[in-house]
Scaffold this active site. Sequence first.
Site, mmCIF file in Angstrom:
data_model
loop_
_atom_site.group_PDB
_atom_site.id
_atom_site.type_symbol
_atom_site.label_atom_id
_atom_site.label_comp_id
_atom_site.label_asym_id
_atom_site.label_seq_id
_atom_site.Cartn_x
_atom_site.Cartn_y
_atom_site.Cartn_z
ATOM 1 N N SER A 22 0.660 -0.991 0.212
ATOM 2 C CA SER A 22 -0.164 -0.070 -0.072
ATOM 3 C C SER A 22 1.045 1.287 0.162
ATOM 4 C CB SER A 22 -1.353 0.099 1.164
ATOM 5 O OG SER A 22 0.083 -0.336 2.501
ATOM 6 N N ASN A 109 -1.796 -2.946 13.239
ATOM 7 C CA ASN A 109 -3.262 -2.167 13.534
ATOM 8 C C ASN A 109 -3.555 -1.470 14.304
ATOM 9 O OD1 ASN A 109 -3.147 -4.600 12.324
ATOM 10 N ND2 ASN A 109 -4.206 -5.711 13.626
ATOM 11 N N THR A 154 -40.818 25.529 -8.453
ATOM 12 C CA THR A 154 -41.115 24.320 -7.479
ATOM 13 C C THR A 154 -40.922 23.545 -9.055
ATOM 14 O OG1 THR A 154 -43.338 24.187 -7.034
ATOM 15 C CG2 THR A 154 -41.531 24.849 -5.204
ATOM 16 N N HIS A 155 -40.787 22.276 -8.648
ATOM 17 C CA HIS A 155 -40.589 20.911 -10.431
ATOM 18 C C HIS A 155 -40.355 21.497 -11.814
ATOM 19 C CE1 HIS A 155 -43.763 19.388 -7.609
ATOM 20 N NE2 HIS A 155 -44.230 20.181 -7.012
ATOM 21 N N SER A 276 -16.067 25.956 -26.980
ATOM 22 C CA SER A 276 -16.367 24.442 -27.530
ATOM 23 C C SER A 276 -15.216 24.822 -28.716
ATOM 24 C CB SER A 276 -17.954 24.283 -28.703
ATOM 25 O OG SER A 276 -17.993 24.245 -29.595
ATOM 26 N N LYS A 282 -20.800 29.166 -28.192
ATOM 27 C CA LYS A 282 -20.684 28.530 -27.070
ATOM 28 C C LYS A 282 -19.879 29.192 -25.787
ATOM 29 C CE LYS A 282 -22.464 24.675 -26.554
ATOM 30 N NZ LYS A 282 -23.321 24.713 -26.123
ATOM 31 N N ASN A 284 -19.838 28.023 -22.183
ATOM 32 C CA ASN A 284 -20.826 26.344 -21.784
ATOM 33 C C ASN A 284 -20.188 26.430 -20.045
ATOM 34 O OD1 ASN A 284 -21.258 25.292 -23.906
ATOM 35 N ND2 ASN A 284 -19.251 23.401 -24.316
ATOM 36 N N GLU A 289 -20.822 21.518 -14.804
ATOM 37 C CA GLU A 289 -20.954 20.682 -14.844
ATOM 38 C C GLU A 289 -20.296 19.761 -13.791
ATOM 39 O OE1 GLU A 289 -21.052 20.277 -19.063
ATOM 40 O OE2 GLU A 289 -21.779 22.031 -19.116
ATOM 41 N N TYR A 316 -9.038 -6.192 13.152
ATOM 42 C CA TYR A 316 -8.563 -6.184 11.799
ATOM 43 C C TYR A 316 -8.630 -7.461 10.922
ATOM 44 C CZ TYR A 316 -5.271 -3.851 8.411
ATOM 45 O OH TYR A 316 -4.443 -3.970 6.979
ATOM 46 N N GLN A 321 -7.136 -2.096 4.212
ATOM 47 C CA GLN A 321 -6.713 -1.343 3.728
ATOM 48 C C GLN A 321 -7.051 -0.396 2.296
ATOM 49 O OE1 GLN A 321 -2.434 -3.233 3.108
ATOM 50 N NE2 GLN A 321 -2.734 -3.035 0.672
HETATM 51 N N1 ARG Z 1 -1.041 -1.137 5.219
HETATM 52 C C1 ARG Z 1 -1.848 -1.947 6.471
HETATM 53 C C2 ARG Z 1 -3.130 -1.070 6.348
HETATM 54 O O1 ARG Z 1 -3.157 -0.295 5.515
HETATM 55 C C3 ARG Z 1 -1.504 -1.486 7.466
HETATM 56 C C4 ARG Z 1 -1.683 -2.657 9.152
HETATM 57 C C5 ARG Z 1 -1.545 -3.947 8.176
HETATM 58 N N2 ARG Z 1 -1.106 -5.011 9.209
HETATM 59 C C6 ARG Z 1 -1.096 -5.747 8.890
HETATM 60 N N3 ARG Z 1 -1.691 -6.727 10.084
HETATM 61 N N4 ARG Z 1 -1.210 -6.612 7.845
HETATM 62 O O2 ARG Z 1 -3.887 -1.781 6.513
#
Ligand code: ARG
Length: 460
Positions: A22, A109, A154-155, A276, A282, A284, A289, A316, A321
Site C-alpha cells: 500500500s 493495526n 418548484t418542479h 467549444s 458557445k 459553457n 458540470e 482487523y 487497507q
Molecule cells: N497497510 C496496512 C493497512 O493499510 C497496514 C496494516 C497492516 N496490518 C496487517 N496486519 N497486515 O491497513
Amino acid sequence: MALWGGRFQDAPDDAMRALNDSLRFDVRMALYDIKGSKAYAEALAKAGVISEEDAGRIRGGLHLVRKEIENNQFDFQASDEDIHTAVERRLIELVGAVGGKLHTGRSRNDQVATDFRLWTMDAIQTIDKLLHNIQLALISQAEEHTESLLPGYTHLQPAQPITVAHWLMSFFWMLSRDRERLQQAYERTAISPLGSGALAGTPFPVDRAWLAKELGFNSHSQNSLDAVSDRDFVAETLFALALAGTHLSRFAEDVIIYSNPLFGFITLDDRYSTGSSLMPQKRNADPMELTRGKVGRLVGHLTGILTTLKGLPSTYNKDLQEDKESLFDAIDTMNMLLPVVAAIIQTLKLNTDKMRAALAEELLATDLADYLVKKGMPFREAHHAVGQVVRIASERNCNMSDIPVKDLQTISVLFSDDVNEVFNFDLAVERKNAPGGTAPQAVKQQIQAAKDLIAVNNDD
Ligand code: ARG
C-alpha cells in the site's frame, strides 16, 4: 526485508506484492506515521519499557527520516510494503538495532488507524475552511441582491417571486449543516487507537491518555477490538463530503439552468467558462458540470467503504487497507473543487434585468388567492376561484390584471378595484416577511444570523 519474514522460507511473489503493498498511496501519511512513532517511543520510555537514551536515539532517527521525506531524499525500496514498514526500515538503518525496539507492544493495526485518523483530522479542517469560504462568497453576493427579484421554481415550473439573496442564502444553510456534520465526524475521528496492539491491547504500561493528548486526539478508545477496525470516521467523513457535494451539485444545476440563454439570469465569469472547439458562439459552464459530475465519485466512495465494511468479521482484516484511497480521492476532489466554486460565486454576474423580465404574472396567482382570503373567503375556495381567473386569462391570452373587474366579479363578488394592488411583484415579495421568508427585510435578518453563526467580522 518484510516486518514479518521470520516464519516464511520464500519471499512474496511480485504479483502478490503489487496487490498487497500500500506504499504507493499510504506514503501520504508519512509525517503522521513519524509523529505517532516519536510519541510512542516517548511513551515506551515513560513506561520504563525502553531507556530514555534508547527513546532519544529513536526520536533522533525519526527526525532524520522526516527530514529525508520532507526533502524528497527518502530512498523508498521495492521491499517497503507500506509507509510503516518503510519508516521503520529506514530508522533501523540510521540508528541501528535500537530502532527495532520502537514497535514493542504496537501493531501496524493500531498504528495505521492512528496515522489515518490524524491525517483525516487535518483534512477535515482544511475542507471546513474551504466550505467557510464558499459561505462568505454566498453572503457577499447575497448582500448585493436583497432587493433583486427572480422567479422561484418548484418542479422547475414558475412558482412565486423570490429575492436573489434568498436563493443564494439557501445554499449557505446547506453548507452550514455540512460543516456541522464534518465537525461531528471530526469529534469521532479524534479518538486515539494507539496502544490497542494488534487487537487485544498491549501488555506494556504505556500511558494511552498521555499518548492521545500528545498527538492532538481528544481521548483514547475504550475497546481495542473495536479500535483496530473502527472505520466509522472514514464512512462519516465520506458521507459528510458526499452530502456537501450533493448540495453544491444542486447549486451547480441551478447555475447551469440559469445561465442557459433561455433564462439568461446568470453569466459565469470568463475565467470560469469554457468554449467549444467547433461552435464559436458557445459559452459553457464546464466547472459547474464538473461539480455535478464529481459528486458521482464521492457517492461512489461512500458506497465503496460501506460495502467493504459490511461483511467483515471482528477486528482487523486486510480489507481495511481499502479505506484510504477513497478518502484520499474524496479529499483531493474537494480540495480541487471548492476553491473554484467559491470563486465562481464571487464572480457570478447576476443579470437582474433578465430575472425581472422573467417574472410572469402567474407567479402572483397565490397572492390573488390570499387577497380573497383577506376578504373572508376560505383559502380552498379562493384557490378554486383564482384557478378560474387563470383559466380565463389563458383563454383570452391575456394577463390576469387585464381582466376587467366586472368579469372577475362573476367569479366572486369579493373582487373589487383594489385587486390591482395584488399585481405587484415587489409588494408580493415584501409580504413574505415572516422569519425565513423571502422579503428583503427577512432576508437581511437571515444574512445577519448567518454572519453571527460563522462570526464574520462586519468590519472586514
Ligand atoms: N497497510 C496496512 C493497512 O493499510 C497496514 C496494516 C497492516 N496490518 C496487517 N496486519 N497486515 O491497513
